[in-house]
Design a protein around this motif. Sequence first.
Motif, PDB file in Angstrom:
ATOM      1  N   ALA A 174       0.835  -1.206   0.000  1.00  0.00           N
ATOM      2  CA  ALA A 174       0.000   0.000   0.000  1.00  0.00           C
ATOM      3  C   ALA A 174       0.867   1.253   0.000  1.00  0.00           C
ATOM      4  O   ALA A 174       2.014   1.253   0.448  1.00  0.00           O
ATOM      5  CB  ALA A 174      -0.925   0.009   1.209  1.00  0.00           C
ATOM      6  N   CYS A 175       0.281   2.328  -0.513  1.00  0.00           N
ATOM      7  CA  CYS A 175       0.981   3.602  -0.593  1.00  0.00           C
ATOM      8  C   CYS A 175       0.041   4.723  -0.152  1.00  0.00           C
ATOM      9  O   CYS A 175      -1.118   4.770  -0.592  1.00  0.00           O
ATOM     10  CB  CYS A 175       1.466   3.858  -2.027  1.00  0.00           C
ATOM     11  N   ILE A 176       0.518   5.586   0.731  1.00  0.00           N
ATOM     12  CA  ILE A 176      -0.167   6.850   1.003  1.00  0.00           C
ATOM     13  C   ILE A 176       0.450   7.854   0.045  1.00  0.00           C
ATOM     14  O   ILE A 176       1.634   8.195   0.164  1.00  0.00           O
ATOM     15  CB  ILE A 176       0.021   7.286   2.470  1.00  0.00           C
ATOM     16  N   PRO A 177      -0.316   8.324  -0.939  1.00  0.00           N
ATOM     17  CA  PRO A 177       0.270   9.137  -2.011  1.00  0.00           C
ATOM     18  C   PRO A 177       0.893  10.432  -1.496  1.00  0.00           C
ATOM     19  O   PRO A 177       0.619  10.880  -0.370  1.00  0.00           O
ATOM     20  CB  PRO A 177      -0.934   9.426  -2.922  1.00  0.00           C
ATOM     21  N   PRO A 233       2.880  -5.864   5.421  1.00  0.00           N
ATOM     22  CA  PRO A 233       2.090  -4.820   6.082  1.00  0.00           C
ATOM     23  C   PRO A 233       2.956  -3.987   7.019  1.00  0.00           C
ATOM     24  O   PRO A 233       4.028  -4.428   7.458  1.00  0.00           O
ATOM     25  CB  PRO A 233       1.027  -5.610   6.846  1.00  0.00           C
ATOM     26  N   ALA A 234       2.489  -2.786   7.325  1.00  0.00           N
ATOM     27  CA  ALA A 234       3.230  -1.887   8.205  1.00  0.00           C
ATOM     28  C   ALA A 234       2.236  -0.995   8.945  1.00  0.00           C
ATOM     29  O   ALA A 234       1.082  -0.840   8.535  1.00  0.00           O
ATOM     30  CB  ALA A 234       4.224  -1.035   7.414  1.00  0.00           C
ATOM     31  N   ILE A 282       4.411   7.752   1.427  1.00  0.00           N
ATOM     32  CA  ILE A 282       4.718   6.655   2.342  1.00  0.00           C
ATOM     33  C   ILE A 282       4.316   5.334   1.693  1.00  0.00           C
ATOM     34  O   ILE A 282       3.139   5.143   1.354  1.00  0.00           O
ATOM     35  CB  ILE A 282       3.971   6.834   3.676  1.00  0.00           C
ATOM     36  N   ASP A 283       5.268   4.431   1.521  1.00  0.00           N
ATOM     37  CA  ASP A 283       5.024   3.122   0.908  1.00  0.00           C
ATOM     38  C   ASP A 283       5.361   2.005   1.882  1.00  0.00           C
ATOM     39  O   ASP A 283       6.421   2.041   2.534  1.00  0.00           O
ATOM     40  CB  ASP A 283       5.884   2.949  -0.353  1.00  0.00           C
TER      41      ASP A 283
END
Length: 250
Positions: free
Chosen positions: A93-96, A184-185, A178-179
């Motif tokens: 997942a990425c928070i753009p 998972p993180a 943020i990637d």
Amino acid sequence: MPRDNMASLIQRVARQARLTFRPPGGGSNNGPRFAENLQRLQQLLDEVRAEDLRLAPRGPSVGPGAVQPPVSYMHICETDSFSMGVFVLRAGACIPLHDHPGMHGLLKVLYGTLRIACFDAAGGGGASGEGGQSSAASAPGSSPKPRRHRALLRSRQLYTPASAPCRLSPHADNLHQIDAVGGPAAFLDILAPPYDPEHGRDCHYYCLGDGQSLDADAQGLPKEVWLHETPQAPDFWCGGEPYPGPRVSP
């Protein structure tokens, strides 16, 4: 097993955040006192581990048959001066890339590995501010062209639970992407003051200009880039989850 002092630790983090980011009437976000309080907050935050918040490595959770969001948020507490919560990212997942206008921020990885790219808006402040902005006019009847902003890509590095907190300020590293890397993180997040569109603190999303990428090594940084303001990506959204950790009263 959680540590015996877990409740006192996260409670102390919240109280130190309130002291550090108290409104201008009771202090200011500059000068030696602010620097001392911020350093103490970073020290406390660096001690926090996933077990202190009763978290175990996993991706966002949803009910049966529901579509899993790429990211979920666990709200811990919020005041007029700061907010605190946990972001959980599923693998890949990425928070753009986004900004934090006029805000300070601290990010502490709880589990997993994050790759964080940090940018400075040219001229200081968030990219949505006036520094370095260039707006292209559109012909009548055509779709508006995205606003462009000059920025500096300052860093792109990996963070784990062993890493010190990642910090942003109104004038440095204010934009970041943020990637989740390799699984998972989750990270504990403090923003001060919280987002508030009515007071000009709205979140804006960006993408790199044509031909530009985040594939840069440390020797190539900082480097100037062009950012295009863009709507929130359709494949990114943030779900909500209950916070399972100790109760916090900031």
